[in-house]
Design an enzyme around this catalytic site. Sequence first.
Site, PDB file in Angstrom:
ATOM      1  N   TYR A 146       0.618  13.899   0.914  1.00  0.00           N
ATOM      2  CA  TYR A 146       0.295  14.555   2.184  1.00  0.00           C
ATOM      3  C   TYR A 146       0.424  16.078   2.065  1.00  0.00           C
ATOM      4  O   TYR A 146       0.825  16.757   3.000  1.00  0.00           O
ATOM      5  CB  TYR A 146       1.162  13.977   3.321  1.00  0.00           C
ATOM      6  N   ARG A 159       2.900  19.926   6.414  1.00  0.00           N
ATOM      7  CA  ARG A 159       3.964  19.030   6.891  1.00  0.00           C
ATOM      8  C   ARG A 159       5.061  19.737   7.678  1.00  0.00           C
ATOM      9  O   ARG A 159       5.470  19.238   8.725  1.00  0.00           O
ATOM     10  CB  ARG A 159       4.554  18.226   5.726  1.00  0.00           C
ATOM     11  N   CYS A 178      -1.809  33.554  10.627  1.00  0.00           N
ATOM     12  CA  CYS A 178      -1.455  34.194  11.896  1.00  0.00           C
ATOM     13  C   CYS A 178      -1.008  33.188  12.945  1.00  0.00           C
ATOM     14  O   CYS A 178      -1.664  33.010  13.976  1.00  0.00           O
ATOM     15  CB  CYS A 178      -2.640  35.013  12.396  1.00  0.00           C
ATOM     16  N   GLU A 179       0.068  32.492  12.648  1.00  0.00           N
ATOM     17  CA  GLU A 179       0.671  31.552  13.593  1.00  0.00           C
ATOM     18  C   GLU A 179       2.163  31.516  13.298  1.00  0.00           C
ATOM     19  O   GLU A 179       2.562  31.464  12.132  1.00  0.00           O
ATOM     20  CB  GLU A 179       0.150  30.119  13.361  1.00  0.00           C
ATOM     21  N   TYR A 225       5.074  18.180  11.263  1.00  0.00           N
ATOM     22  CA  TYR A 225       6.102  17.151  11.472  1.00  0.00           C
ATOM     23  C   TYR A 225       7.525  17.717  11.428  1.00  0.00           C
ATOM     24  O   TYR A 225       8.477  16.946  11.261  1.00  0.00           O
ATOM     25  CB  TYR A 225       6.031  16.087  10.364  1.00  0.00           C
ATOM     26  N   GLU A 233       0.828  -1.213   0.000  1.00  0.00           N
ATOM     27  CA  GLU A 233       0.000   0.000   0.000  1.00  0.00           C
ATOM     28  C   GLU A 233       0.862   1.264   0.000  1.00  0.00           C
ATOM     29  O   GLU A 233       0.808   2.058   0.940  1.00  0.00           O
ATOM     30  CB  GLU A 233      -0.873   0.010   1.262  1.00  0.00           C
ATOM     31  N   PRO A 234       1.677   1.460  -1.025  1.00  0.00           N
ATOM     32  CA  PRO A 234       2.536   2.646  -1.013  1.00  0.00           C
ATOM     33  C   PRO A 234       1.745   3.930  -1.298  1.00  0.00           C
ATOM     34  O   PRO A 234       0.818   3.917  -2.111  1.00  0.00           O
ATOM     35  CB  PRO A 234       3.517   2.364  -2.157  1.00  0.00           C
ATOM     36  N   GLY A 235       2.105   4.990  -0.619  1.00  0.00           N
ATOM     37  CA  GLY A 235       1.470   6.290  -0.877  1.00  0.00           C
ATOM     38  C   GLY A 235       2.522   7.316  -1.247  1.00  0.00           C
ATOM     39  O   GLY A 235       2.705   7.665  -2.414  1.00  0.00           O
ATOM     40  N   ARG A 236       3.262   7.735  -0.225  1.00  0.00           N
ATOM     41  CA  ARG A 236       4.288   8.766  -0.398  1.00  0.00           C
ATOM     42  C   ARG A 236       5.259   8.439  -1.534  1.00  0.00           C
ATOM     43  O   ARG A 236       5.609   9.296  -2.339  1.00  0.00           O
ATOM     44  CB  ARG A 236       5.059   8.883   0.918  1.00  0.00           C
TER      45      ARG A 236
HETATM   46  C1  LIG Z   1      -0.756   5.817   5.477  1.00  0.00           C
HETATM   47  C2  LIG Z   1      -0.871   4.395   5.171  1.00  0.00           C
HETATM   48  C3  LIG Z   1      -0.231   3.861   4.045  1.00  0.00           C
HETATM   49  C4  LIG Z   1       0.663   4.671   3.136  1.00  0.00           C
HETATM   50  O1  LIG Z   1       1.847   5.054   3.773  1.00  0.00           O
HETATM   51  P1  LIG Z   1       3.024   5.740   2.942  1.00  0.00           P
HETATM   52  O2  LIG Z   1       4.055   6.035   3.953  1.00  0.00           O
HETATM   53  O3  LIG Z   1       2.462   6.949   2.313  1.00  0.00           O
HETATM   54  O4  LIG Z   1       3.489   4.746   1.941  1.00  0.00           O
HETATM   55  C5  LIG Z   1      -0.422   2.526   3.775  1.00  0.00           C
HETATM   56  N1  LIG Z   1      -1.192   1.733   4.564  1.00  0.00           N
HETATM   57  C6  LIG Z   1      -1.817   2.224   5.658  1.00  0.00           C
HETATM   58  C7  LIG Z   1      -2.636   1.325   6.476  1.00  0.00           C
HETATM   59  C8  LIG Z   1      -1.671   3.560   5.998  1.00  0.00           C
HETATM   60  O5  LIG Z   1      -2.278   4.029   7.092  1.00  0.00           O
END
Ligand SMILES: *Cc1c(COP(=O)(O)O)cnc(C)c1O
Length: 421
Positions: free
Chosen positions: A374, A313, A345-346, A317, A274-277
């Site tokens: 993100y 971000r 304003c922060e 973070y 499940e890659p996102g970033r």
């Molecule tokens: C956020 C999330 C991801 C994606 O994470 P990345 O760091 O963006 O790859 C995959 N699986 C689950 C369950 C998540 O909460």
Amino acid sequence: MHHFHYRNGRLYAEDVAIDDIVQAVGSPVYIYSTATLTRHFQVFADSLKEFGGLVCFAVKSNGNTAVIRTLARLGAGADVVSGGELMVARAAGVPAERIIFSGVGKTRAEMELALDEGIHQINVESVPELDLLNEVALARGVKAPVALRVNPDVGAGGHAKITTGKKENKFGIDWTAAPAAYRHACSLPGLDVKGVAVHIGSQIADLQPFEDAFLRVRDLVLMLRADGISLSRIDLGGGLGVPYEDGNDIPPPPEYAAIVRSTLGDLGCSISAEPGRLIAGNAGLLVSEVMFIKEGSTRTFAIVDAAMNDLVRPAMYEAFHGIIPVAEPVPGEATIDYDVVGPVCETGDTFAKQRPLPPLKAGDLIAFKTAGAYGATMSSQYNARPLVPEVLVDGNRFAVVRRRPTFEEMRALEQVPEWLA
Ligand SMILES: *Cc1c(COP(=O)(O)O)cnc(C)c1O
């Protein structure tokens, strides 16, 4: 690897000049590159191909319909964490059988939606959630395909707020409690127990925590097998990082795949991720215009028209984003250290402190790099600022894939009660 480069002194996204987009759409604006999304997806998917699972793009990292459709056309599935994201993924053209539903707190309505759509898998994170899903499935006369998300108690991730695999984190079922949870799940007639899922954190720059977590998954699969519970699927979650700074070394997907192969490759399970970033991060820029240069007594501030509500971000973070001018700097030109700040304003509305940049003046455009994940998804209307529009570039064409809302649209959901009228 991305497709944002200078050409004849101007920054381009693929074959489109960034300043041409800003001319047409205004500033600030998120700009995504199709070629970059495609390349990142393909490199990752090719690396894991031999394991026969799905590559489900984590929609929470970039929820834009056109971005998800771009990936869906390449064969990507979707990892969703809410009913809303499930609807977005379906609307973007992701087939239900390529959708995984993650998250610690799914509502009954979200479970019903997932079952009615017929999605691939629901990742369950607690025993009470197993019980509720069982009840919902039985009421509908179906069996819910589930994986249990286990918490392997492995520390990983670029920041405490994005570490998810430690036992003190809210995520998953403690791996020591997992066998009992599996036995319970297998006793529930509304569930079809398919597999095991982990997701240990985000922006992970080193393979060791993955290896540690995957070895625990391996032990669990073998232990369950000895117990008569045979799982056919493993879901690795996401988490592999991206280089936010030059010289940030992130192991490439084939090295990650080698860890998968050595830890889990012989179990005969299909393996999904499940890659996102990793897919979207470097495929996006946030472009912003310098409004004022303000000389403080000890700092020089570049006040830009993007703010923490648009890209949270750094505030949330302490994240680093590379910043480059849209007009190519003259080589060898002396830099000035700027605090790059937004108009909110922060004090937290600070993108960078003492960042060496070529001399800037009002009207100059700058780009925050690695803003494709993100970024827009985490934006808000704080300070009644309209959400930033998003543009998708593909070769020499571009399209606005989410426009800037009008003030009327921003206020459309509000209502003054009768007694105040
Ligand atoms: C956020 C999330 C991801 C994606 O994470 P990345 O760091 O963006 O790859 C995959 N699986 C689950 C369950 C998540 O909460």
